[in-house]
Design an enzyme around this catalytic site. Structure first.
Site, PDB file in Angstrom:
ATOM      1  CG  HIS A   1       6.837  -6.336   0.437  1.00  0.00           C
ATOM      2  ND1 HIS A   1       6.584  -6.168   1.777  1.00  0.00           N
ATOM      3  CD2 HIS A   1       5.807  -7.082  -0.059  1.00  0.00           C
ATOM      4  CE1 HIS A   1       5.440  -6.796   2.072  1.00  0.00           C
ATOM      5  NE2 HIS A   1       4.964  -7.342   0.985  1.00  0.00           N
TER       6      HIS A   1
ATOM      7  CG  ASP B   1       0.226  -3.467  -4.979  1.00  0.00           C
ATOM      8  OD1 ASP B   1       0.410  -3.902  -3.825  1.00  0.00           O
ATOM      9  OD2 ASP B   1       0.646  -4.059  -5.994  1.00  0.00           O
TER      10      ASP B   1
HETATM   11  O1  LIG Z   1       4.114  -8.637  -1.962  1.00  0.00           O
HETATM   12  C1  LIG Z   1       2.944  -8.348  -2.135  1.00  0.00           C
HETATM   13  C2  LIG Z   1       2.017  -8.206  -0.980  1.00  0.00           C
HETATM   14  O2  LIG Z   1       2.606  -8.458   0.254  1.00  0.00           O
HETATM   15  C3  LIG Z   1       2.448  -8.117  -3.529  1.00  0.00           C
HETATM   16  O3  LIG Z   1       1.054  -8.106  -3.572  1.00  0.00           O
HETATM   17  C4  LIG Z   1       3.036  -6.854  -4.111  1.00  0.00           C
HETATM   18  O4  LIG Z   1       2.418  -5.732  -3.506  1.00  0.00           O
HETATM   19  C5  LIG Z   1       2.953  -6.817  -5.635  1.00  0.00           C
HETATM   20  O5  LIG Z   1       1.677  -6.690  -6.125  1.00  0.00           O
HETATM   21  P1  LIG Z   1       1.202  -6.822  -7.654  1.00  0.00           P
HETATM   22  O6  LIG Z   1       2.177  -6.089  -8.504  1.00  0.00           O
HETATM   23  O7  LIG Z   1       1.086  -8.264  -7.979  1.00  0.00           O
HETATM   24  O8  LIG Z   1      -0.153  -6.143  -7.652  1.00  0.00           O
END
Ligand SMILES: O=C(CO)[C@@H](O)[C@H](O)COP(=O)(O)O
Ligand SMILES: Nc1ncnc2c1ncn2[C@@H]1O[C@H](COP(=O)(O)OP(=O)(O)O)[C@@H](O)[C@H]1O
Length: 474
Positions: A79, A234
């Site tokens: 995002h 991720d």
């Molecule tokens: O916003 C979301 C999923 O929609 C989050 O899961 C981000 O992708 C960040 O992930 P992490 O850094 O916590 O793994």
């Protein structure tokens, strides 16, 4: 030793790099380097150049073996809004997924472009303030000069992939979290782009699963000319890394908490609880995310001067650990709430209540993401940094009433990126590669009776506290 691949997880707090043997999945080197996140209140930002520096540091930490890699792939936090000028330099720091300043723009965009049901049908998701489109709208409203100077808009993994290849690319998984990708057609959504004044020419090309994003340019800390796989968000990378099959639920405990599963059916949830993401293959990844997970609970432990595992049972108190506002439930203006404190409440009980509050929010979405393919006795796969904690694991077991499996591989995202790189190199389906590697294997912990009393207590505080949790500026 067979050919080697490099898998990268560029997440909120750090970059993790794995060097993996493509045939067997054996990890031959691993390294990690931290990121800097700035911002108070609703703001969360990072300089994209810091991610690139962290990648270089983590690659160097893997040693000379990196020089033997034959392919690479980047998984990145979803995002984030990366805005680049004509020279490819960041116009300003990237606004991250957990930056909630764009909540008013989100409300406006949902109303102006057909309402929640139409958004869900068009893009798969009712956008949360995490979504890139709401951040772009915020930038136009609040920093019009920065928006005007923007010559390219990228997601975090696109930015890093482009620095490797020299070409602007993304993939369908990460594109599905922007809010300007039509999940029915798999193309950018011209109506939304026009509405937010973003020229599609500023966006990267969406590389198809199995296609290369390019090759590594000269002069970088990876061998020149090796294959660069498309990369992905991720969560999509972790789904690949676990070789997920439909009906297998995953709970990821990191900076964000996420709960998801893969499915063959395009998800459409007009309530907005479940985001209808695409996965990194040809399927889908319905997912619900919380903004407050491991960092929020760690903050509670620090406030109470306790270690993470110093929990005690028997708390009648409820902690809603919404320190950063919250996305599930949709309460972007919320702050943390503590209810039910008594003279005999102990610090350890309060810490347990913080774990309970963080896990509760994720479990409310569990059945919605697994859908009809799910069997109730399928263990929950627990991943992310928090999966290493006994208190996290036991809280998930107690509040879900389900068995839990903790895959031995700690870095599911980086491993998924490695599987994508290996799939490209060997001409195989990356999820099949991960299954061949046995990545989801690990110790299982049996089901315990579900603690319905605690679930009910949290639900009623959430309901009764609604007005407080919606009050802006607390
Ligand atoms: O916003 C979301 C999923 O929609 C989050 O899961 C981000 O992708 C960040 O992930 P992490 O850094 O916590 O793994
Ligand atoms: N042994 C552990 N027990 C509990 N939590 C842990 C442990 N090790 C790391 N963590 C938690 O994991 C978090 C980092 O998880 P990670 O999945 O790497 O985050 P992200 O991908 O969002 O950067 C930290 O905030 C920390 O609270």
């Amino acid at each position: 030793m067979g050919p080697l691949v490099v898998g990268v997880d560029s997440s909120t707090q750090s970059t993790k790099v794995l060097v993996v043997e493509a045939d067997t999945g054996r990890v031959v080197a691993r390294s990690q380097a931290p990121h800097t996140v700035t911002g108070a209140g609703g703001a969360r930002e990072s300089d994209p150049r810091g991610w690139w520096d962290a990648l270089a540091t983590a690659l160097a930490g893997c040693g000379d073996v990196v020089r033997e890699a034959a392919a690479v792939s980047i998984g990145g936090q979803q995002h984030g809004l990366v805005t680049l000028d004509a020279a490819g330099e960041p116009v300003r720091p990237a606004m991250l997924w957990n930056d909630v300043r764009s909540a008013p723009q989100r409300d406006r965009l949902v109303a102006e472009l057909g309402g929640a049901k139409e958004w869900a049908e068009r893009t798969g998701s009712v956008p949360a303030p995490s979504f890139t489109v709401t951040k772009w709208a915020w930038l136009r409203d609040n920093e019009p000069e920065a928006a005007a100077a923007t010559a390219a808009v990228r997601l975090p993994h696109d930015y890093l992939t482009e620095r490797l290849t020299g070409t602007g690319t993304t993939d369908r998984g990460d594109a599905s979290g922007t809010g300007w990708w039509d999940s029915r057609s798999g193309a950018y959504d011209s109506r939304t782009l026009e509405h937010v004044g973003l020229d599609a020419a500023l966006l990267p090309r969406v590389v198809a699963p199995g296609e290369a994003a390019g090759t590594v340019r000269a002069g970088l800390p990876l061998p020149e000319g090796i294959l660069v796989a498309p990369g992905t968000g991720d969560n999509m990378a972790a789904a690949l890394g676990l070789g997920l099959r439909p009906g297998q639920p995953v709970l990821s405990l990191g900076t964000s908490g996420t709960v998801y599963a893969v499915t063959g059916e395009r998800p459409v949830d007009p309530t907005g609880t479940v985001a209808g993401f695409a996965d990194a293959g040809g399927g889908w990844l319905p997912l619900a995310a919380t903004l407050n997970c491991t960092q929020a609970v760690d903050r509670f432990a620090a406030l109470l001067s306790l270690a993470r595992e110093d929990v005690e049972a028997g708390s009648g108190a409820v902690v809603l650990p919404f320190l950063d506002g919250e996305r599930t439930p949709d309460l972007p203006h919320a702050s943390g709430l503590l209810y039910g404190l008594r003279h005999d409440t102990t610090p350890g009980q309060l810490l347990q209540s913080a774990y309970d509050g963080a896990v509760y929010a994720l479990l409310t979405a569990l059945d919605r993401v697994t859908g009809p393919e799910a069997a109730d006795d399928e263990p929950i796969l627990l991943i992310g940094g928090g999966a290493q904690g006994v208190a996290w694991r036991d809280t998930v077991r107690r509040l879900s009433g389900r068995a839990v499996r903790v895959p031995q591989v700690r870095e599911a995202v980086a491993l998924g990126a490695a599987a994508q790189a290996a799939g490209l190199l060997l001409g195989e389906d990356p999820a099949a590669v991960a299954r061949r590697w046995g990545t989801a294997e690990g110790p299982s912990y049996g089901a315990v009776p579900r603690d319905d009393e605690t679930l009910q207590r949290i639900a009623s505080v959430l309901e009764d506290g609604d007005a407080l949790l919606r009050r802006p500026g607390a």
